[in-house]
Each structure stands twice: as C-alpha cells, then as structure tokens.
Design an enzyme around this catalytic site. Structure first.
Site, PDB file in Angstrom:
ATOM      1  N   HIS A  76      -0.243   7.731   2.897  1.00 56.75           N
ATOM      2  CA  HIS A  76       0.971   6.935   3.135  1.00 56.75           C
ATOM      3  C   HIS A  76       0.804   5.963   4.299  1.00 56.75           C
ATOM      4  O   HIS A  76       1.505   4.966   4.383  1.00 56.75           O
ATOM      5  CB  HIS A  76       2.188   7.847   3.342  1.00 56.75           C
ATOM      6  CG  HIS A  76       2.275   8.501   4.680  1.00 56.75           C
ATOM      7  ND1 HIS A  76       1.923   9.820   4.883  1.00 56.75           N
ATOM      8  CD2 HIS A  76       2.671   8.034   5.889  1.00 56.75           C
ATOM      9  CE1 HIS A  76       2.112  10.139   6.151  1.00 56.75           C
ATOM     10  NE2 HIS A  76       2.562   9.061   6.792  1.00 56.75           N
ATOM     11  N   ASP A 121      -1.626  13.521  -0.236  1.00 49.18           N
ATOM     12  CA  ASP A 121      -1.462  12.510   0.814  1.00 49.18           C
ATOM     13  C   ASP A 121      -2.731  12.445   1.666  1.00 49.18           C
ATOM     14  O   ASP A 121      -2.769  12.925   2.804  1.00 49.18           O
ATOM     15  CB  ASP A 121      -0.236  12.864   1.665  1.00 49.18           C
ATOM     16  CG  ASP A 121       0.135  11.776   2.653  1.00 49.18           C
ATOM     17  OD1 ASP A 121      -0.397  10.653   2.541  1.00 49.18           O
ATOM     18  OD2 ASP A 121       0.963  12.053   3.545  1.00 49.18           O
ATOM     19  N   SER A 216       1.115  10.580  12.041  1.00 44.23           N
ATOM     20  CA  SER A 216       0.612  10.689  10.672  1.00 44.23           C
ATOM     21  C   SER A 216      -0.862  10.351  10.570  1.00 44.23           C
ATOM     22  O   SER A 216      -1.354   9.431  11.224  1.00 44.23           O
ATOM     23  CB  SER A 216       1.380   9.749   9.744  1.00 44.23           C
ATOM     24  OG  SER A 216       2.361  10.433   9.037  1.00 44.23           O
TER      25      SER A 216
END
Length: 271
Positions: A76, A121, A216
């Site tokens: 992402h 992911d 992230s």
C-alpha cells in the site's frame, strides 16, 4: 463502494500512508508511538522512503533492506509511486549514510495483493543502485525456508520507524524510534480484527506502545537464538483507525508466508 470496503475503511488505518482504493487521505507525519530512540547502527537494515505520487502528493514509509539491491515494504505504500527517494543507514531522518533516488521505481507487488482487503500487503523494490554496505547499512536476514511454519507466538519482537509518537502528534519525526513488544497469536488478534489471516502477524501494544501512522512498510524483527541474529518476521501494515495508543494490536504482513515469492523475485533465500 462495496459494503465490505466501507467496513474495512472504518475499522483500520494504514500505518504509513493511505491506500488509494480506501481513500483514507495522504500525508507525512509521525513517530513510533511510545517508543525509544534508536542508537546509531542499531537498525542498519531500516530504510526510509519518501514517495511521490501523481498530482504532487507525497508520503513517507519504512522498509527493510534484504540485499544490496532489494528491499521489502508494504504494497500500500508504493501502490501509486511515480518516484521514490531512499534514505539508508541513518538514525536522523534527513541525514542518511546513503541517499538514492529514482523517477522510475522498479516495484514488484505480490500478484495477489488486494488494496481493498489489504491481503498480501507486500512489495519488493529493486534499488536504482547498489547499497554501500557498512556498519550503518546491512541487510536483515530472512527466516529460512525451514522456518515457514513458525508462528512466532509470544516471542519478543521489535518494530522500528519514523511514525507518530502518539495519536495527537502531527509532526514528522527527525529521529528513528523503536518499540519492543510480544507477538500476539492470530487467534487473540481476531478479537480486534475479524479479517486477520494466516498471512498476518500481530504485535501486542499494551500500554500504548505501538507502530503508528508513518511506520508502514517498516520491519518487525525477532532475535532468533538458534541463528544468533535478527530475522525479519513482519512488515508493518495497519492498525485501528481509532488510534495507535488504544491498546489494539498492530498488524503486520507475515514474512514467512512469502519466502518462495521473495526468493523468486530477488534471489534472496535462506535454507
């Protein structure tokens, strides 16, 4: 928009930048929530990513160096990247030992990556130049293929990054931070997230010590006593939208679920 997508968007916040298909917004901010300041050379595999997207949008994520040419991050983070600046070997965010830039990033997404459900992911990025390995810049070891069935439940683990210090913070961290917690079982993690899969791994965040917005793609590592070295077991993926310091688990992509794919794309594999 499908109901399932709406529910997911209400449930979670991506731990670094929002993915476009959930439309949770963009921006750079933050630090590890409740973490400690990293020492020089403590996390030589940590990479900072400044990501440019269309329409002059920018975001910040983390990543893990796994060889002198490849690194792992969350899918992402780089889903819409048109240019990436790589910060290698630094504790201070804007003082890396090596700075790399590309306007044509070579990104390999897992073929089953789904931005609506956040399944798979994970992404590999080939650096535009070789990383100059030294005390400050070193790859992190991956688990061996023989460890593919390890669940790492209740072992101590460390996450690091430049994410938010708390839910109120809106400033970018100048310093790398880390948090040491325990891996939570997926069964327990499902009390907080119904969509947890075997390809996820979760970290306990009791006391508000957690990954947060800005983290992230960064590493979750475990010091394997059998190997006497740190191994990469997770990639920071998401957490509760209600806040990073509320005590809900942090969710990571489980690296052992993707060892074959990582080896096929990057050539990096351990027995």
């Amino acid at each position: 928009m499908q109901i399932r997508t709406v529910l997911i968007s209400l449930l979670i916040i991506i731990q670094g930048r929002s993915i476009s298909c959930l439309d949770l917004g963009h921006g750079i901010d933050g630090r590890i929530a409740g973490g400690e300041l990293a020492r020089a050379n403590q996390f030589p595999y940590q990479v900072g990513l400044s990501i440019e997207e269309p329409n002059d949008l920018f975001s910040w994520c983390g990543g893990s160096l796994i060889s002198d040419r490849y690194m792992l991050t969350a899918a992402h983070c780089v889903e819409k990247a048109v240019a990436i600046t790589f910060y290698l070997g630094g504790v201070q965010r804007l003082a890396p030992r090596q700075l790399l830039q590309t306007n044509n990033p070579e990104v390999h997404f897992h073929p089953a990556w789904n931005c609506q459900t956040l399944e798979n992911d994970i992404a590999l990025i080939r650096l535009p130049e070789e990383a100059i390995l030294c005390d400050s810049i070193k790859p992190i070891r991956l688990p061996g293929i023989s460890s593919s069935n390890s669940n790492y439940e209740y072992v101590p683990a460390v996450a690091s990054g430049w994410g938010r210090l708390n839910d109120e913070s809106a400033a970018i961290s100048d310093s790398l931070r880390y948090v040491a917690r325990f891996v939570e079982s997926n069964e327990d993690c499902r009390y907080s997230y119904a969509n947890i899969r075997s390809t996820n791994i979760c970290m306990d965040t009791t006391g508000g010590r957690s990954t947060c917005t800005g983290d992230s793609g960064g590493p979750l590592i475990y010091n394997d006593p059998n190997l006497n070295t740190d191994v990469l077991i997770g990639i920071t993926s998401y957490g509760k939208k209600s806040g990073c310091t509320k005590g809900y688990p942090s969710v990571f992509t489980r690296v052992t679920a993707y060892l074959d794919w990582i080896g096929e794309v990057s050539g990096v594999s351990y027995s």
